[in-house]
Write a protein that holds these residues in place. Structure first.
Motif, PDB file in Angstrom:
ATOM      1  N   VAL A 116      35.996  37.278  39.765  1.00 54.24           N
ATOM      2  CA  VAL A 116      36.643  38.240  38.864  1.00 54.24           C
ATOM      3  C   VAL A 116      38.021  38.670  39.336  1.00 54.24           C
ATOM      4  CG1 VAL A 116      34.423  39.098  38.034  1.00 54.24           C
ATOM      5  CG2 VAL A 116      35.593  40.324  39.873  1.00 54.24           C
ATOM      6  N   ALA A 117      38.324  38.474  40.636  1.00 54.38           N
ATOM      7  CA  ALA A 117      39.617  38.888  41.177  1.00 54.38           C
ATOM      8  C   ALA A 117      40.097  37.857  42.200  1.00 54.38           C
ATOM      9  CB  ALA A 117      39.501  40.267  41.812  1.00 54.38           C
ATOM     10  N   PRO A 118      40.342  36.630  41.743  1.00 52.59           N
ATOM     11  CA  PRO A 118      40.683  35.566  42.692  1.00 52.59           C
ATOM     12  C   PRO A 118      41.954  35.836  43.502  1.00 52.59           C
ATOM     13  CG  PRO A 118      41.051  34.843  40.433  1.00 52.59           C
ATOM     14  CD  PRO A 118      40.376  36.172  40.361  1.00 52.59           C
ATOM     15  N   GLU A 119      42.824  36.662  42.968  1.00 51.09           N
ATOM     16  CA  GLU A 119      44.095  36.934  43.636  1.00 51.09           C
ATOM     17  C   GLU A 119      44.001  38.101  44.613  1.00 51.09           C
ATOM     18  OE1 GLU A 119      43.609  40.054  40.703  1.00 51.09           O
ATOM     19  OE2 GLU A 119      43.166  37.934  40.586  1.00 51.09           O
ATOM     20  N   ALA A 120      42.904  38.826  44.620  1.00 48.30           N
ATOM     21  CA  ALA A 120      42.824  40.093  45.349  1.00 48.30           C
ATOM     22  C   ALA A 120      42.292  39.948  46.770  1.00 48.30           C
ATOM     23  CB  ALA A 120      41.930  41.065  44.570  1.00 48.30           C
ATOM     24  N   GLY A 149      44.452  47.616  46.164  1.00 49.10           N
ATOM     25  CA  GLY A 149      45.253  47.982  45.013  1.00 49.10           C
ATOM     26  C   GLY A 149      44.455  48.268  43.760  1.00 49.10           C
ATOM     27  N   SER A 150      43.114  48.295  43.876  1.00 48.56           N
ATOM     28  CA  SER A 150      42.307  48.495  42.678  1.00 48.56           C
ATOM     29  C   SER A 150      41.293  49.627  42.868  1.00 48.56           C
ATOM     30  CB  SER A 150      41.596  47.187  42.304  1.00 48.56           C
ATOM     31  OG  SER A 150      40.837  47.329  41.138  1.00 48.56           O
ATOM     32  N   VAL A 151      40.216  49.349  43.587  1.00 47.69           N
ATOM     33  CA  VAL A 151      39.135  50.328  43.686  1.00 47.69           C
ATOM     34  C   VAL A 151      38.571  50.378  45.102  1.00 47.69           C
ATOM     35  CG1 VAL A 151      38.426  50.097  41.277  1.00 47.69           C
ATOM     36  CG2 VAL A 151      37.394  48.636  42.998  1.00 47.69           C
ATOM     37  N   ALA A 211      32.521  47.300  43.000  1.00 46.27           N
ATOM     38  CA  ALA A 211      33.976  47.126  43.080  1.00 46.27           C
ATOM     39  C   ALA A 211      34.440  46.021  42.134  1.00 46.27           C
ATOM     40  CB  ALA A 211      34.390  46.818  44.519  1.00 46.27           C
ATOM     41  N   ALA A 212      33.686  44.920  42.094  1.00 47.61           N
ATOM     42  CA  ALA A 212      34.049  43.807  41.206  1.00 47.61           C
ATOM     43  C   ALA A 212      34.052  44.253  39.749  1.00 47.61           C
ATOM     44  CB  ALA A 212      33.094  42.637  41.409  1.00 47.61           C
ATOM     45  N   VAL A 251      37.154  44.653  36.992  1.00 53.68           N
ATOM     46  CA  VAL A 251      37.159  44.072  35.646  1.00 53.68           C
ATOM     47  C   VAL A 251      37.436  45.164  34.627  1.00 53.68           C
ATOM     48  CG1 VAL A 251      35.699  43.019  33.864  1.00 53.68           C
ATOM     49  CG2 VAL A 251      35.646  42.133  36.214  1.00 53.68           C
ATOM     50  N   GLN A 252      36.780  46.290  34.784  1.00 55.64           N
ATOM     51  CA  GLN A 252      36.952  47.418  33.861  1.00 55.64           C
ATOM     52  C   GLN A 252      38.405  47.892  33.852  1.00 55.64           C
ATOM     53  OE1 GLN A 252      34.974  51.108  35.037  1.00 55.64           O
ATOM     54  NE2 GLN A 252      33.994  51.097  33.024  1.00 55.64           N
TER      55      GLN A 252
END
Length: 129
Positions: free
Chosen positions: A80-84, A101-103, A117-118, A122-123
């Motif tokens: 869901v966040a391949p770049e993170a 940078g997200s959660v 977290a994933a 996405v949310q």
């Protein structure tokens, strides 16, 4: 837009891994559930059972144990966040996970925290779209 709030809430309430929740996560990722009929080789009786298929086709699949297995939870994040950049810890009896940078979240175990977290990642991407 898919509402994943109820699934996030269920994950946050978990005290241990859940195969049921793993199935819901797999469904969000595109795994398909099918019903198949098979003849019992010993009795000849027809039995009906549900099987999962990979998102890429009809090949049978075993749903990963996202809420129990760190490798499966890592793969969920990578999907869901391949770049993170992300990480998890076990601290004072709780699992913690964050996506840079997200959660940042806390849960009963690190694997469950990674799942939360994933889904929160996405949310947040859905909200920003």
């Amino acid at each position: 837009m898919l509402n994943i709030d109820p699934l996030i809430s269920r994950l946050e309430a978990l005290s241990e891994p859940s195969r049921n929740i793993d199935g819901h996560i797999a469904g969000l990722l595109g795994f398909k559930r099918r019903t198949v009929q098979e003849a019992d080789p010993r009795t000849g009786e027809t039995k009906v059972r549900e099987v999962w298929a990979l998102p890429t086709g009809e090949a049978p699949a075993i749903v990963p144990s996202y809420t129990a297995n760190l490798d499966a939870a890592f793969e969920l994040i990578r999907t869901v966040a391949p770049e993170a950049a992300f990480g998890c810890t076990w601290h004072r009896g709780f699992g913690r996970a964050s996506i840079l940078g997200s959660v940042s979240v806390q849960a009963a175990t690190p694997a469950i925290a990674l799942c939360i977290a994933a889904l929160k990642h996405v949310q947040s991407r859905q909200s920003n779209a």
